[in-house]
Design a protein around this motif. Structure first.
Motif, mmCIF file in Angstrom:
data_model
loop_
_atom_site.group_PDB
_atom_site.id
_atom_site.type_symbol
_atom_site.label_atom_id
_atom_site.label_comp_id
_atom_site.label_asym_id
_atom_site.label_seq_id
_atom_site.Cartn_x
_atom_site.Cartn_y
_atom_site.Cartn_z
ATOM 1 N N MET A 70 0.840 -1.194 0.000
ATOM 2 C CA MET A 70 0.000 0.000 0.000
ATOM 3 C C MET A 70 0.877 1.246 0.000
ATOM 4 N N ASN A 71 0.500 2.213 -0.816
ATOM 5 C CA ASN A 71 1.129 3.529 -0.776
ATOM 6 C C ASN A 71 0.162 4.514 -0.155
ATOM 7 N N ILE A 72 0.677 5.344 0.720
ATOM 8 C CA ILE A 72 -0.109 6.418 1.314
ATOM 9 C C ILE A 72 0.590 7.724 0.968
ATOM 10 N N VAL A 73 -0.186 8.691 0.482
ATOM 11 C CA VAL A 73 0.383 9.913 -0.086
ATOM 12 C C VAL A 73 -0.290 11.123 0.529
ATOM 13 N N THR A 74 0.471 12.179 0.741
ATOM 14 C CA THR A 74 -0.089 13.470 1.114
ATOM 15 C C THR A 74 0.318 14.508 0.074
ATOM 16 N N TRP A 75 -0.647 15.382 -0.279
ATOM 17 C CA TRP A 75 -0.375 16.376 -1.321
ATOM 18 C C TRP A 75 -1.291 17.578 -1.114
ATOM 19 N N ASN A 76 -0.713 18.714 -0.830
ATOM 20 C CA ASN A 76 -1.449 19.972 -0.816
ATOM 21 C C ASN A 76 -1.526 20.454 -2.266
ATOM 22 N N VAL A 77 -2.728 20.408 -2.838
ATOM 23 C CA VAL A 77 -2.877 20.705 -4.269
ATOM 24 C C VAL A 77 -3.173 22.174 -4.536
ATOM 25 N N ASN A 78 -3.455 22.960 -3.466
ATOM 26 C CA ASN A 78 -3.663 24.398 -3.644
ATOM 27 C C ASN A 78 -4.726 24.667 -4.720
ATOM 28 N N SER A 79 -5.883 24.053 -4.554
ATOM 29 C CA SER A 79 -7.080 24.159 -5.401
ATOM 30 C C SER A 79 -7.266 22.885 -6.221
ATOM 31 N N LEU A 80 -8.202 22.075 -5.776
ATOM 32 C CA LEU A 80 -8.522 20.859 -6.519
ATOM 33 C C LEU A 80 -9.200 21.188 -7.835
ATOM 34 N N LYS A 81 -9.971 22.253 -7.889
ATOM 35 C CA LYS A 81 -10.615 22.650 -9.143
ATOM 36 C C LYS A 81 -9.579 22.892 -10.229
ATOM 37 N N VAL A 82 -8.501 23.561 -9.872
ATOM 38 C CA VAL A 82 -7.449 23.855 -10.844
ATOM 39 C C VAL A 82 -6.627 22.609 -11.146
ATOM 40 N N ARG A 83 -6.369 21.794 -10.144
ATOM 41 C CA ARG A 83 -5.346 20.747 -10.303
ATOM 42 C C ARG A 83 -5.883 19.322 -10.284
ATOM 43 N N PRO A 111 -7.010 17.654 -12.827
ATOM 44 C CA PRO A 111 -6.382 16.929 -13.943
ATOM 45 C C PRO A 111 -4.969 16.455 -13.604
ATOM 46 N N GLN A 112 -4.200 17.263 -12.864
ATOM 47 C CA GLN A 112 -2.860 16.838 -12.461
ATOM 48 C C GLN A 112 -2.935 15.667 -11.480
ATOM 49 N N VAL A 113 -3.880 15.731 -10.570
ATOM 50 C CA VAL A 113 -4.050 14.630 -9.626
ATOM 51 C C VAL A 113 -4.360 13.341 -10.378
ATOM 52 N N LEU A 114 -5.261 13.408 -11.346
ATOM 53 C CA LEU A 114 -5.623 12.215 -12.108
ATOM 54 C C LEU A 114 -4.452 11.717 -12.941
ATOM 55 N N ASP A 115 -3.701 12.630 -13.543
ATOM 56 C CA ASP A 115 -2.512 12.215 -14.308
ATOM 57 C C ASP A 115 -1.503 11.538 -13.393
ATOM 58 N N TRP A 116 -1.313 12.097 -12.216
ATOM 59 C CA TRP A 116 -0.344 11.523 -11.282
ATOM 60 C C TRP A 116 -0.788 10.148 -10.813
ATOM 61 N N LEU A 117 -2.067 10.010 -10.495
ATOM 62 C CA LEU A 117 -2.581 8.716 -10.060
ATOM 63 C C LEU A 117 -2.437 7.657 -11.144
ATOM 64 N N ALA A 118 -2.558 8.078 -12.399
ATOM 65 C CA ALA A 118 -2.441 7.129 -13.503
ATOM 66 C C ALA A 118 -1.028 6.581 -13.641
ATOM 67 N N GLU A 119 -0.048 7.341 -13.175
ATOM 68 C CA GLU A 119 1.356 6.943 -13.340
ATOM 69 C C GLU A 119 1.961 6.363 -12.062
ATOM 70 N N ALA A 178 -15.180 12.449 -12.633
ATOM 71 C CA ALA A 178 -13.850 12.214 -13.213
ATOM 72 C C ALA A 178 -13.051 11.243 -12.357
ATOM 73 N N LEU A 179 -13.185 11.357 -11.043
ATOM 74 C CA LEU A 179 -12.503 10.418 -10.153
ATOM 75 C C LEU A 179 -13.100 9.020 -10.289
ATOM 76 N N ASP A 180 -14.429 8.930 -10.378
ATOM 77 C CA ASP A 180 -15.077 7.636 -10.569
ATOM 78 C C ASP A 180 -14.584 6.962 -11.841
ATOM 79 N N ALA A 181 -14.457 7.757 -12.898
ATOM 80 C CA ALA A 181 -14.013 7.207 -14.175
ATOM 81 C C ALA A 181 -12.592 6.669 -14.094
ATOM 82 N N ALA A 182 -11.800 7.235 -13.206
ATOM 83 C CA ALA A 182 -10.416 6.788 -13.024
ATOM 84 C C ALA A 182 -10.302 5.639 -12.024
#
Length: 263
Positions: free
Chosen positions: A1-14, A16-24, A46-50
């Motif tokens: 299991m990986n556990i991650v913390t990330w302050n994204v400074n606006s999920l609305k803006v980022r 897509p970056q979160v989803l790209d990162w999760l994909a990789e 979008a999260l459900d689709a991923a």
């Protein structure tokens, strides 16, 4: 299991970056801070689709925290969205239990400046947090606490300790408060392993601070003593900080020898 913390400074803006990162990345459980969105505004489709779900404690414009977890996991239980017996209208806490793993995600008060009213409130908030985490230790053996702590634990976590000496994020009272949190039976997972010098998780947008690596390590993953021997690695992934319109924080990743709930 990986556990991650990330302050994204606006999920609305980022998001897509979160989803790209999760994909990789083989991220299993992702704690986000500074959503700056209400729960209703989060793009769950979008999260459900991923293949992920989100458990959020959002707030318009400011603050907000969430756990993103695989859609095939059972629903989390024992969800908490405030520090018990501490009045705070800001959305800074979300805790949940997955199987027998208790996970707590925090966006700690910044404090603005040493000696300010917001600084005093930060110390009060941290004192209440330590009391709650001590109570949590009596209920759950396997605990992981993640988040943007807005505290650099030691001078080794600061690019210029002299310049930051006794300033906000690095003052002695803040570090003492973090020590009291650790005394509830928690360990800074990053320091369980050999790490490169000048390893930071946050860089101010100004003055080319990221390019110059003038940062602080303020995004932490703490594990209970019982999980210490299950920690396999912990690192800061600086790559997303290089992306276009990045957050000013980078993800911190803990590899934990722990099975997924329900498996």
């Amino acid at each position: 299991m990986n556990i991650v913390t990330w302050n994204v400074n606006s999920l609305k803006v980022r998001q897509p970056q979160v989803l790209d990162w999760l994909a990789e990345q083989p991220a299993t459980l992702l704690g986000l801070q500074e959503l700056k969105q209400t729960d209703e505004a989060v793009d769950r489709a979008a999260l459900d689709a991923a293949g992920y779900r989100i458990l959020s404690n959002g707030q318009k414009t400011y603050n907000g925290v969430a756990w993103v977890y695989p859609a095939h996991w059972p629903e989390p239980t024992d969800v908490v969205t405030d520090i018990p017996e501490f009045e705070d209208p800001q959305r800074r806490v979300i805790a949940a239990t997955f199987g027998d793993l208790r996970v707590i995600n925090l966006y700690v008060v910044n404090g603005e400046a040493v000696g300010s009213e917001k600084y005093r409130y930060k110390l009060e908030w941290l004192e209440a947090l330590a009391r709650w985490l001590a109570a949590e230790a009596g209920r759950y053996r396997h605990r992981v606490v993640v988040g943007d702590f807005n505290i650099a634990p030691t001078d080794a976590d600061v690019h210029d300790p002299e310049a930051w000496h006794e300033r906000i994020l690095c003052s002695t009272p803040e570090r003492d408060a973090l020590d009291r949190i650790l005394e509830t039976g928690l360990i800074d997972a990053f320091r369980l392993f050999d790490q490169p010098e000048n390893a930071f998780s946050w860089w101010d947008y100004r003055a080319a601070n990221f390019r110059r690596n003038r940062g602080l390590r303020i995004d932490l993953i703490l594990v209970s003593d019982e999980l210490r021997d299950r920690a396999r690695a912990c690192h800061i992934d600086v790559e997303p900080r290089r992306w276009e319109r990045p957050s000013d924080h980078a993800p911190v990743v803990l590899e934990l020898d722990y099975g997924a709930p329900g498996s």
